[in-house]
Design a protein around this motif. Structure first.
Motif, PDB file in Angstrom:
ATOM      1  N   TRP A 163     -10.257  10.184 -17.021  1.00  0.00           N
ATOM      2  CA  TRP A 163     -10.592  10.702 -15.695  1.00  0.00           C
ATOM      3  C   TRP A 163     -11.641   9.850 -14.993  1.00  0.00           C
ATOM      4  CZ3 TRP A 163      -8.812  14.078 -12.207  1.00  0.00           C
ATOM      5  CH2 TRP A 163      -7.786  14.946 -12.600  1.00  0.00           C
ATOM      6  N   THR A 183      -8.672   4.466  -8.556  1.00  0.00           N
ATOM      7  CA  THR A 183      -8.024   5.003  -7.357  1.00  0.00           C
ATOM      8  C   THR A 183      -8.901   4.796  -6.136  1.00  0.00           C
ATOM      9  OG1 THR A 183      -6.947   6.671  -8.741  1.00  0.00           O
ATOM     10  CG2 THR A 183      -6.918   7.041  -6.378  1.00  0.00           C
ATOM     11  N   THR A 184     -10.204   4.976  -6.297  1.00  0.00           N
ATOM     12  CA  THR A 184     -11.129   4.738  -5.191  1.00  0.00           C
ATOM     13  C   THR A 184     -11.080   3.283  -4.745  1.00  0.00           C
ATOM     14  OG1 THR A 184     -12.603   6.493  -5.985  1.00  0.00           O
ATOM     15  CG2 THR A 184     -13.546   4.878  -4.468  1.00  0.00           C
ATOM     16  N   ARG A 185     -11.003   2.381  -5.717  1.00  0.00           N
ATOM     17  CA  ARG A 185     -10.914   0.948  -5.404  1.00  0.00           C
ATOM     18  C   ARG A 185      -9.705   0.661  -4.518  1.00  0.00           C
ATOM     19  NH1 ARG A 185     -13.710  -3.989  -5.455  1.00  0.00           N
ATOM     20  NH2 ARG A 185     -12.325  -5.715  -6.002  1.00  0.00           N
ATOM     21  N   TRP A 186      -8.569   1.246  -4.854  1.00  0.00           N
ATOM     22  CA  TRP A 186      -7.353   0.976  -4.077  1.00  0.00           C
ATOM     23  C   TRP A 186      -7.431   1.579  -2.687  1.00  0.00           C
ATOM     24  CZ3 TRP A 186      -3.203  -2.135  -4.981  1.00  0.00           C
ATOM     25  CH2 TRP A 186      -2.182  -2.056  -4.025  1.00  0.00           C
ATOM     26  N   PHE A 187      -7.786   2.857  -2.591  1.00  0.00           N
ATOM     27  CA  PHE A 187      -7.737   3.538  -1.310  1.00  0.00           C
ATOM     28  C   PHE A 187      -8.850   3.099  -0.353  1.00  0.00           C
ATOM     29  CE2 PHE A 187      -5.167   6.645  -3.755  1.00  0.00           C
ATOM     30  CZ  PHE A 187      -4.020   6.545  -2.991  1.00  0.00           C
ATOM     31  N   ARG A 188      -9.873   2.427  -0.870  1.00  0.00           N
ATOM     32  CA  ARG A 188     -10.884   1.817  -0.005  1.00  0.00           C
ATOM     33  C   ARG A 188     -10.573   0.350   0.275  1.00  0.00           C
ATOM     34  NH1 ARG A 188     -16.859   4.260  -1.706  1.00  0.00           N
ATOM     35  NH2 ARG A 188     -16.399   6.422  -1.138  1.00  0.00           N
ATOM     36  N   ILE A 212     -10.601   7.808 -11.564  1.00  0.00           N
ATOM     37  CA  ILE A 212     -11.270   8.009 -10.270  1.00  0.00           C
ATOM     38  C   ILE A 212     -11.786   6.678  -9.725  1.00  0.00           C
ATOM     39  CG2 ILE A 212     -13.312   9.040  -9.179  1.00  0.00           C
ATOM     40  CD1 ILE A 212     -12.886  11.452 -11.078  1.00  0.00           C
ATOM     41  N   ILE A 213     -12.360   5.853 -10.607  1.00  0.00           N
ATOM     42  CA  ILE A 213     -12.885   4.556 -10.169  1.00  0.00           C
ATOM     43  C   ILE A 213     -11.764   3.666  -9.633  1.00  0.00           C
ATOM     44  CG2 ILE A 213     -13.947   2.403 -10.959  1.00  0.00           C
ATOM     45  CD1 ILE A 213     -15.562   4.096 -12.956  1.00  0.00           C
ATOM     46  N   ARG A 256       1.333   4.384  -3.141  1.00  0.00           N
ATOM     47  CA  ARG A 256       1.223   5.816  -2.908  1.00  0.00           C
ATOM     48  C   ARG A 256       2.463   6.549  -3.440  1.00  0.00           C
ATOM     49  NH1 ARG A 256      -2.693   7.152   1.247  1.00  0.00           N
ATOM     50  NH2 ARG A 256      -3.811   5.267   1.867  1.00  0.00           N
ATOM     51  N   CYS A 291      -3.232   7.755 -13.224  1.00  0.00           N
ATOM     52  CA  CYS A 291      -3.904   6.949 -12.197  1.00  0.00           C
ATOM     53  C   CYS A 291      -4.322   5.602 -12.763  1.00  0.00           C
ATOM     54  CB  CYS A 291      -5.118   7.696 -11.660  1.00  0.00           C
ATOM     55  SG  CYS A 291      -4.708   9.141 -10.649  1.00  0.00           S
ATOM     56  N   ASN A 301       0.824  -1.209   0.000  1.00  0.00           N
ATOM     57  CA  ASN A 301       0.000   0.000   0.000  1.00  0.00           C
ATOM     58  C   ASN A 301       0.860   1.261   0.000  1.00  0.00           C
ATOM     59  OD1 ASN A 301      -2.465   1.515   0.189  1.00  0.00           O
ATOM     60  ND2 ASN A 301      -2.058   1.782   2.363  1.00  0.00           N
TER      61      ASN A 301
END
Length: 453
Positions: free
Chosen positions: A417, A424-429, A421-422, A307, A361, A303
């Motif tokens: 874009w 990056t959201t998957r990873w950070f959640r 966004i989809i 980043r 991203c 993780n």
């Protein structure tokens, strides 16, 4: 379990990969420049054929993409036996894919170019070029597979030197061959250089990895051994194929705008591809390292590494995009002196500045998700965007609303874009954690079974 920290390895892996990509891009850029010296139609034929070639090359990513991830995971778990077994099994699958693809491209060249809405002067130049490229494509399949194994073993410098020699040979040969044979000469030089690269990869496997394929490895299909490879490779290739198909629809739209617009798109795409090289390199390095970390069970470190990769990828790609936009008036003159083409291309490159963060991203996070074993999400989550926004948006904005190339580029940026966004959201959640834990259990069980027997 010993594992060298990721920080120095990220840099040591990224720069050789970046150098490989620069070399490949440089050869393609030179080919486009030489074609453009002949005519804008020749440049358009060169670019259109290479777009088709890239689309078919994605079939080989089914093997090479999954192969790299599975081998890194096994090596991270100290399971060298399964890593070598998987590498050998990949050769037979590559052979059959290479034969199928080369035959399809050779005999279907005219149909493919017609389906791409190629203008007649472009088609006449592109058909023999694309047919000759089919041989180079088959040889490149082996290079992609064998290079993936080398990189998974962290032998990126050896691979880089091989790619350097391969592209140097291509450059040396393409000058005289293109003068006598035109675009076909570029393809002949490419085939010779790929044969050289394959021979050197075989030697590298023997010297660096102590991995010597048997004769039957080149022909035999091992479905059971390749199952984990296909589990990663099929969704990964499907995501790439979906993107490429959306891109080909957009190029079909551009072809319908005329040869001048197609040439403008071709020149601008070369600049855009140059911008993304560093991002692609750091994305590959991130995938390799995260695969090792998942195999070793170091999920927190994976993780943190993602980043860092995003930080460097976003910063460098944005700076490169700004530089490309500021210098577009001069760099475009390397390809053409047509003022209309230069002005249009400059506008498109400024739109690329907006596009680039989303694309960064996508490249980095999708590679990281794949390395954890979470390979299906990028396909399911991104397919709608690629179908509706990339493909549909290109037609809607470019043709229906008559925005031309600007409309196509707006569709490109919007798609990048949305998917960025989809992902990056998957990873950070932490949506990837269940897949990572499942992967870790699998490779450890395989290792323990081998040790027990």
């Amino acid at each position: 379990m010993h594992f060298i920290p990721a920080r120095p390895r990220l840099l040591s892996l990224t720069w050789p990969l970046f150098a490989e990509l620069i070399l490949g891009f440089g050869v393609g850029l030179l080919g486009l420049w030489l074609a453009a010296r002949s005519s804008d139609n020749a440049a358009a034929a060169f670019a259109l054929s290479n777009h088709l070639l890239s689309a078919f090359f994605l079939l080989f990513r089914i093997i090479s993409m999954g192969l790299s991830v599975v081998i890194t995971q096994n090596l991270g778990a100290s399971n060298r036996v399964d890593a070598d077994r998987t590498a050998r099994a990949a050769l037979g699958a590559t052979t059959w894919l290479a034969i199928f693809t080369a035959v399809l491209v050779f005999f279907g060249a005219e149909f493919l170019l017609t389906a791409m809405n190629a203008p007649l002067p472009v088609l006449q130049l592109a058909k023999p070029y694309l047919q000759m490229l089919s041989l180079a494509l088959a040889l490149d399949a082996y290079n992609a597979t064998m290079a993936s194994v080398m990189r998974a073993h962290l032998r990126t410098r050896d691979t880089m030197l091989n790619i350097l020699a391969m592209h140097a040979l291509h450059l040396i040969l393409c000058f005289p061959l293109m003068q006598s044979m035109g675009l076909v000469g570029f393809a002949v030089a490419m085939a010779i250089s790929r044969a050289f690269g394959l021979a050197w990869h075989i030697l590298l496997w023997r010297w660096r990895l102590e991995l010597i394929p048997h004769a039957r490895d080149w022909w035999t299909l091992h479905g059971k051994i390749l199952a984990p490879v296909l589990h990663i490779g099929l969704p990964g290739a499907a995501e790439n194929i979906a993107y490429r198909m959306g891109l080909l629809v957009s190029i079909n739209v551009v072809s319908g705008l005329g040869a001048t617009q197609l040439a403008t798109h071709s020149y601008t795409s070369q600049i855009m591809n140059m911008i993304v090289l560093f991002t692609t390199a750091i994305g590959f390095a991130c995938e390799i390292l995260i695969g090792h970390l998942i195999g070793a069970g170091q999920l927190h470190e994976a993780n943190r590494l993602l980043r860092k990769c995003l930080f460097w990828g976003l910063g460098v790609s944005f700076c490169l995009a700004i530089i490309a936009a500021l210098t577009a008036q001069w760099t475009m003159r390397l390809f053409t002196q047509d003022a209309q083409i230069i002005a249009s291309a400059t506008t498109l490159i400024w739109l690329t500045v907006v596009l680039e963060p989303g694309r960064t991203c996508n490249i980095i996070v999708i590679n990281a998700l794949r390395a954890t074993g979470d390979a299906r999400f990028p396909v399911f989550a991104g397919a709608a965007s690629m179908l509706l926004i990339l493909a549909g948006g290109s037609w809607l904005l470019g043709m229906y609303f008559k925005l031309g190339l600007v409309g196509v580029w707006v569709a490109y940026a919007t798609d990048e874009w949305v998917r960025g966004i989809i992902m990056t959201t998957r990873w950070f959640r932490f949506g990837w954690l269940p897949s990572a834990r499942k992967t870790r259990r699998r490779v450890v069980q395989q290792r323990d079974f081998i040790l027990a027997n």
